[in-house]
Design a protein around this motif. Structure first.
Motif, PDB file in Angstrom:
ATOM      1  N   GLU A  93      -5.331 -11.738  -5.386  1.00 36.75           N
ATOM      2  CA  GLU A  93      -4.991 -10.407  -4.862  1.00 36.75           C
ATOM      3  C   GLU A  93      -6.188  -9.798  -4.149  1.00 36.75           C
ATOM      4  O   GLU A  93      -6.026  -9.129  -3.112  1.00 36.75           O
ATOM      5  CB  GLU A  93      -4.532  -9.506  -6.001  1.00 36.75           C
ATOM      6  N   GLY A  97      -6.396  -8.985   0.049  1.00 32.45           N
ATOM      7  CA  GLY A  97      -6.526  -7.573   0.366  1.00 32.45           C
ATOM      8  C   GLY A  97      -5.590  -6.654  -0.391  1.00 32.45           C
ATOM      9  O   GLY A  97      -5.519  -5.452  -0.085  1.00 32.45           O
ATOM     10  N   VAL A  98      -4.852  -7.188  -1.380  1.00 32.31           N
ATOM     11  CA  VAL A  98      -3.924  -6.345  -2.136  1.00 32.31           C
ATOM     12  C   VAL A  98      -4.683  -5.289  -2.935  1.00 32.31           C
ATOM     13  O   VAL A  98      -4.311  -4.110  -2.952  1.00 32.31           O
ATOM     14  CB  VAL A  98      -3.057  -7.212  -3.080  1.00 32.31           C
ATOM     15  N   LYS A 100      -7.625  -4.085  -2.339  1.00 30.91           N
ATOM     16  CA  LYS A 100      -8.233  -3.116  -1.425  1.00 30.91           C
ATOM     17  C   LYS A 100      -7.213  -2.072  -0.994  1.00 30.91           C
ATOM     18  O   LYS A 100      -7.529  -0.880  -0.908  1.00 30.91           O
ATOM     19  CB  LYS A 100      -8.797  -3.844  -0.215  1.00 30.91           C
ATOM     20  N   ARG A 101      -5.981  -2.492  -0.713  1.00 35.02           N
ATOM     21  CA  ARG A 101      -4.945  -1.540  -0.308  1.00 35.02           C
ATOM     22  C   ARG A 101      -4.585  -0.604  -1.457  1.00 35.02           C
ATOM     23  O   ARG A 101      -4.326   0.583  -1.253  1.00 35.02           O
ATOM     24  CB  ARG A 101      -3.710  -2.299   0.179  1.00 35.02           C
ATOM     25  N   LEU A 102      -4.544  -1.147  -2.677  1.00 37.67           N
ATOM     26  CA  LEU A 102      -4.286  -0.289  -3.827  1.00 37.67           C
ATOM     27  C   LEU A 102      -5.412   0.724  -4.019  1.00 37.67           C
ATOM     28  O   LEU A 102      -5.193   1.827  -4.514  1.00 37.67           O
ATOM     29  CB  LEU A 102      -4.132  -1.136  -5.097  1.00 37.67           C
ATOM     30  N   ALA A 104      -6.796   2.336  -1.759  1.00 36.17           N
ATOM     31  CA  ALA A 104      -6.568   3.471  -0.862  1.00 36.17           C
ATOM     32  C   ALA A 104      -5.422   4.362  -1.338  1.00 36.17           C
ATOM     33  O   ALA A 104      -5.155   5.394  -0.750  1.00 36.17           O
ATOM     34  CB  ALA A 104      -6.266   2.964   0.550  1.00 36.17           C
ATOM     35  N   SER A 105      -4.749   3.953  -2.417  1.00 37.28           N
ATOM     36  CA  SER A 105      -3.644   4.742  -2.960  1.00 37.28           C
ATOM     37  C   SER A 105      -4.168   5.700  -4.022  1.00 37.28           C
ATOM     38  O   SER A 105      -5.333   5.629  -4.421  1.00 37.28           O
ATOM     39  CB  SER A 105      -2.601   3.797  -3.568  1.00 37.28           C
ATOM     40  N   TRP A 257     -12.908  -3.621  -5.465  1.00 36.92           N
ATOM     41  CA  TRP A 257     -11.593  -3.516  -4.857  1.00 36.92           C
ATOM     42  C   TRP A 257     -11.404  -4.524  -3.731  1.00 36.92           C
ATOM     43  O   TRP A 257     -10.282  -4.853  -3.370  1.00 36.92           O
ATOM     44  CB  TRP A 257     -11.379  -2.113  -4.309  1.00 36.92           C
ATOM     45  N   ASP A 258     -12.520  -5.008  -3.148  1.00 40.13           N
ATOM     46  CA  ASP A 258     -12.377  -5.932  -2.011  1.00 40.13           C
ATOM     47  C   ASP A 258     -13.245  -7.159  -2.218  1.00 40.13           C
ATOM     48  O   ASP A 258     -13.854  -7.336  -3.246  1.00 40.13           O
ATOM     49  CB  ASP A 258     -12.741  -5.234  -0.700  1.00 40.13           C
TER      50      ASP A 258
END
Length: 258
Positions: A93, A97-98, A100-102, A104-105, A257-258
């Motif tokens: 994940e 990039g999953v 990393k996208r989380l 930003a939430s 996160w990334d």
């Protein structure tokens, strides 16, 4: 006429974690390789040990082979789901990039980790139900009543916290390919030399002191003590809780996160 006013802001933390837990669980059950590791392998091993007589030829413990085999297979299932499956899934994940996208939430880092562990606990509930039912069908006779049930639940929860923290630590520090290799290697090493399927007393005397310190040994012995001796394994639970505290702190300081 009714007027609807928007309420800006994110949902409460609990609702976000529950939603993330549901998503993580759906992702886990869609992954055939992880299901194989988490359920099929422990179930096959239990059937092999309890249904073919192989358990009588292996050093599982001093009790009836099936009574010794079931708690150790339960420990293996917990290790599979809370460590290996979680580490590998989280590692990839991050790669795609999953994570990393989380990030930003509105979901916090704590919420992300809580959701992952929540999904693992749901998977484990299914694992334990299938394995325990199979154990009874093979003639398993646990002792201890309430103490055994409480001891198993306590050990599983503490063991899950410890190994999930280890898996997340590994996934947060290593590349996905390295996490895949390291998680599988450590899984095999703990299976062979971590007192999962063999009691600590069966190891050479020079190794027993080191093996006793491993969280895998505490997990397997804690479940075995609960169902074979009917006692609450406070020492094993404390050992696992200490592992969880140390590893959890490291995850909170290093997870990326990334």
């Amino acid at each position: 006429m009714t007027t609807y006013a928007p309420q800006p802001g994110s949902a409460p933390w609990t609702r976000k974690v529950i939603a993330h837990t549901r998503m993580e669980f759906r992702l886990l059950v869609r992954n055939g390789e992880q299901l194989l590791l988490a359920l099929v392998i422990p179930l096959g091993l239990l059937l092999l040990l309890g249904g073919t007589g192989l358990g009588e030829r292996l050093p599982l413990g001093s009790g009836r082979p099936i009574d010794e085999a079931v708690p150790r297979v339960l420990a293996l299932a917990v290790l599979s789901s809370s460590f290996t499956s979680l580490a590998i899934a989280t590692g990839f994940e991050r790669r795609y990039g999953v994570i990393k996208r989380l990030g930003a939430s509105p979901l916090s880092r704590t919420g992300l980790l809580a959701g992952k562990i929540g999904a693992v606990l749901i998977v484990q509930a299914i694992q334990l139900a299938v394995l325990i039912g199979t154990g009874f069908a093979l003639g398993w006779k646990p002792v201890g009543g309430f103490a055994a049930v409480f001891g198993v639940i306590l050990t599983v929860l503490c063991g899950t916290a410890a190994f999930a923290s280890l898996g997340l630590l590994m996934a947060g520090l290593l590349r996905a390919e390295a996490t895949l290799a390291a998680a599988n290697l450590l899984y095999l090493l703990l299976l062979v030399g971590g007192a999962i399927m063999t009691p600590v007393t069966e190891y050479p005397e020079g190794m027993q002191g080191i093996v006793r310190l491993l969280p895998s040994a505490a997990l397997a012995s804690g479940i075995a003590n609960s169902t074979v001796e009917g006692v609450i394994p406070w020492a094993a639970a404390l050992s696992l809780a200490l592992w969880a505290a140390v590893l959890g702190y490291l995850v909170s300081r290093t997870f990326k996160w990334d």
